[in-house]
Design a protein around this motif. Structure first.
Motif, PDB file in Angstrom:
ATOM      1  N   LEU A  16     -59.832 -24.930  30.648  1.00 16.57           N
ATOM      2  CA  LEU A  16     -60.968 -24.070  30.978  1.00 16.57           C
ATOM      3  C   LEU A  16     -62.008 -24.919  31.688  1.00 16.57           C
ATOM      4  O   LEU A  16     -62.417 -25.962  31.179  1.00 16.57           O
ATOM      5  N   VAL A  17     -62.419 -24.490  32.879  1.00 19.76           N
ATOM      6  CA  VAL A  17     -63.457 -25.177  33.638  1.00 19.76           C
ATOM      7  C   VAL A  17     -64.698 -24.300  33.613  1.00 19.76           C
ATOM      8  O   VAL A  17     -64.666 -23.157  34.075  1.00 19.76           O
ATOM      9  N   VAL A  18     -65.782 -24.836  33.057  1.00 22.16           N
ATOM     10  CA  VAL A  18     -67.059 -24.121  33.027  1.00 22.16           C
ATOM     11  C   VAL A  18     -67.951 -24.802  34.054  1.00 22.16           C
ATOM     12  O   VAL A  18     -68.484 -25.889  33.823  1.00 22.16           O
ATOM     13  N   GLU A  19     -68.066 -24.175  35.213  1.00 21.65           N
ATOM     14  CA  GLU A  19     -68.758 -24.761  36.368  1.00 21.65           C
ATOM     15  C   GLU A  19     -69.341 -23.646  37.208  1.00 21.65           C
ATOM     16  O   GLU A  19     -68.622 -22.719  37.597  1.00 21.65           O
ATOM     17  N   ASP A  20     -70.657 -23.712  37.497  1.00 21.44           N
ATOM     18  CA  ASP A  20     -71.303 -22.642  38.247  1.00 21.44           C
ATOM     19  C   ASP A  20     -71.299 -22.842  39.760  1.00 21.44           C
ATOM     20  O   ASP A  20     -71.637 -21.927  40.501  1.00 21.44           O
ATOM     21  N   ASP A  21     -70.874 -23.999  40.235  1.00 25.32           N
ATOM     22  CA  ASP A  21     -70.784 -24.235  41.671  1.00 25.32           C
ATOM     23  C   ASP A  21     -69.352 -23.960  42.116  1.00 25.32           C
ATOM     24  O   ASP A  21     -68.432 -24.684  41.735  1.00 25.32           O
ATOM     25  N   PHE A  60     -57.877 -27.673  26.579  1.00 23.18           N
ATOM     26  CA  PHE A  60     -58.872 -28.661  26.970  1.00 23.18           C
ATOM     27  C   PHE A  60     -59.902 -27.952  27.833  1.00 23.18           C
ATOM     28  O   PHE A  60     -59.596 -26.931  28.449  1.00 23.18           O
ATOM     29  N   ALA A  61     -61.137 -28.496  27.895  1.00 25.99           N
ATOM     30  CA  ALA A  61     -62.168 -27.885  28.734  1.00 25.99           C
ATOM     31  C   ALA A  61     -63.012 -28.941  29.429  1.00 25.99           C
ATOM     32  O   ALA A  61     -63.246 -30.031  28.898  1.00 25.99           O
ATOM     33  N   LEU A  62     -63.456 -28.594  30.624  1.00 28.38           N
ATOM     34  CA  LEU A  62     -64.446 -29.369  31.371  1.00 28.38           C
ATOM     35  C   LEU A  62     -65.718 -28.538  31.379  1.00 28.38           C
ATOM     36  O   LEU A  62     -65.689 -27.381  31.819  1.00 28.38           O
ATOM     37  N   LEU A  63     -66.814 -29.101  30.881  1.00 29.16           N
ATOM     38  CA  LEU A  63     -68.062 -28.349  30.767  1.00 29.16           C
ATOM     39  C   LEU A  63     -69.154 -28.959  31.634  1.00 29.16           C
ATOM     40  O   LEU A  63     -69.624 -30.070  31.363  1.00 29.16           O
ATOM     41  N   ASP A  64     -69.563 -28.229  32.666  1.00 33.74           N
ATOM     42  CA  ASP A  64     -70.741 -28.632  33.425  1.00 33.74           C
ATOM     43  C   ASP A  64     -71.929 -28.478  32.474  1.00 33.74           C
ATOM     44  O   ASP A  64     -72.088 -27.427  31.849  1.00 33.74           O
ATOM     45  N   VAL A  65     -72.744 -29.514  32.333  1.00 37.54           N
ATOM     46  CA  VAL A  65     -73.865 -29.461  31.390  1.00 37.54           C
ATOM     47  C   VAL A  65     -74.889 -28.436  31.830  1.00 37.54           C
ATOM     48  O   VAL A  65     -75.293 -27.568  31.055  1.00 37.54           O
ATOM     49  N   GLU A  66     -75.334 -28.513  33.078  1.00 39.27           N
ATOM     50  CA  GLU A  66     -76.397 -27.637  33.590  1.00 39.27           C
ATOM     51  C   GLU A  66     -75.802 -26.504  34.412  1.00 39.27           C
ATOM     52  O   GLU A  66     -75.353 -26.705  35.527  1.00 39.27           O
ATOM     53  N   GLU A  70     -79.046 -22.031  32.275  1.00 38.11           N
ATOM     54  CA  GLU A  70     -78.560 -22.264  30.910  1.00 38.11           C
ATOM     55  C   GLU A  70     -77.773 -23.571  30.864  1.00 38.11           C
ATOM     56  O   GLU A  70     -77.459 -24.143  31.898  1.00 38.11           O
ATOM     57  N   THR A  71     -77.496 -24.019  29.648  1.00 33.55           N
ATOM     58  CA  THR A  71     -76.650 -25.199  29.468  1.00 33.55           C
ATOM     59  C   THR A  71     -75.372 -24.763  28.767  1.00 33.55           C
ATOM     60  O   THR A  71     -75.299 -23.668  28.192  1.00 33.55           O
ATOM     61  N   SER A  72     -74.377 -25.647  28.791  1.00 36.28           N
ATOM     62  CA  SER A  72     -73.070 -25.303  28.210  1.00 36.28           C
ATOM     63  C   SER A  72     -72.939 -25.707  26.739  1.00 36.28           C
ATOM     64  O   SER A  72     -71.844 -25.694  26.199  1.00 36.28           O
ATOM     65  N   PHE A  73     -74.037 -26.026  26.076  1.00 34.64           N
ATOM     66  CA  PHE A  73     -73.944 -26.528  24.704  1.00 34.64           C
ATOM     67  C   PHE A  73     -73.421 -25.491  23.703  1.00 34.64           C
ATOM     68  O   PHE A  73     -72.741 -25.847  22.741  1.00 34.64           O
ATOM     69  N   ALA A  96     -79.010 -36.856  31.792  1.00 33.64           N
ATOM     70  CA  ALA A  96     -78.649 -35.538  31.252  1.00 33.64           C
ATOM     71  C   ALA A  96     -79.109 -35.454  29.808  1.00 33.64           C
ATOM     72  O   ALA A  96     -78.878 -36.364  29.015  1.00 33.64           O
ATOM     73  N   ARG A  97     -79.767 -34.371  29.470  1.00 37.40           N
ATOM     74  CA  ARG A  97     -80.271 -34.185  28.111  1.00 37.40           C
ATOM     75  C   ARG A  97     -79.168 -33.592  27.249  1.00 37.40           C
ATOM     76  O   ARG A  97     -78.965 -32.385  27.229  1.00 37.40           O
ATOM     77  N   ILE A  98     -78.486 -34.462  26.542  1.00 30.71           N
ATOM     78  CA  ILE A  98     -77.390 -34.048  25.663  1.00 30.71           C
ATOM     79  C   ILE A  98     -77.928 -34.069  24.239  1.00 30.71           C
ATOM     80  O   ILE A  98     -78.478 -35.083  23.800  1.00 30.71           O
TER      81      ILE A  98
END
Length: 126
Positions: A16-21, A60-66, A70-73, A96-98
């Motif tokens: 799963l890819v979480v990416e807004d671009d 498995f997942a790739l999470l874009d933070v920003e 919103e954030t992916s947290f 990056a604010r993690i």
């Protein structure tokens, strides 16, 4: 059956890819397929990601933070609860604010090399 490289680490079958671009998402998708991943699902928001996970948990997942506004947290919290490995992907590097609960999680700096992406994939972010 997932392809197995010489070191014996198989690729996850479903990522799963979480990416807004969209350009970055397509790049990740192309590279993941090139590494032998058989299913790549791309979403651009927390709501879509949580829905995709509920529908079929990924390997498995790739999470874009920003993400946009919103954030992916929240997605990371769900993946932790399900014991699904993931890697944060950020263009902000060390700035990056993690949140503290995710401080030890692996990160990839955007743009990331194919070698770094493949290593994260094969080690499941460990």
């Amino acid at each position: 059956m997932s392809p197995v490289p010489p070191d014996g680490s198989p690729c996850p079958a479903d990522v799963l890819v979480v990416e807004d671009d969209p350009i970055i998402a397509i790049d990740f998708e192309d590279r993941l397929f090139g590494f032998g991943v058989t299913s790549v699902r791309t979403v651009g928001s927390v709501r879509q990601a949580l829905g995709a996970i509920a529908n079929r948990p990924p390997d498995f997942a790739l999470l874009d933070v920003e993400l946009t506004r919103e954030t992916s947290f929240a997605v990371a919290e769900r993946l932790v609860a399900l014991k699904i490995p993931f890697v944060f992907v950020t263009g902000y590097g060390a700035e990056a604010r993690i949140p503290p609960e995710f401080a030890g999680r692996p990160r990839l700096q955007k743009p990331c090399s194919s070698d770094a992406l493949e290593a994260a994939l094969r080690t499941r972010g460990a």
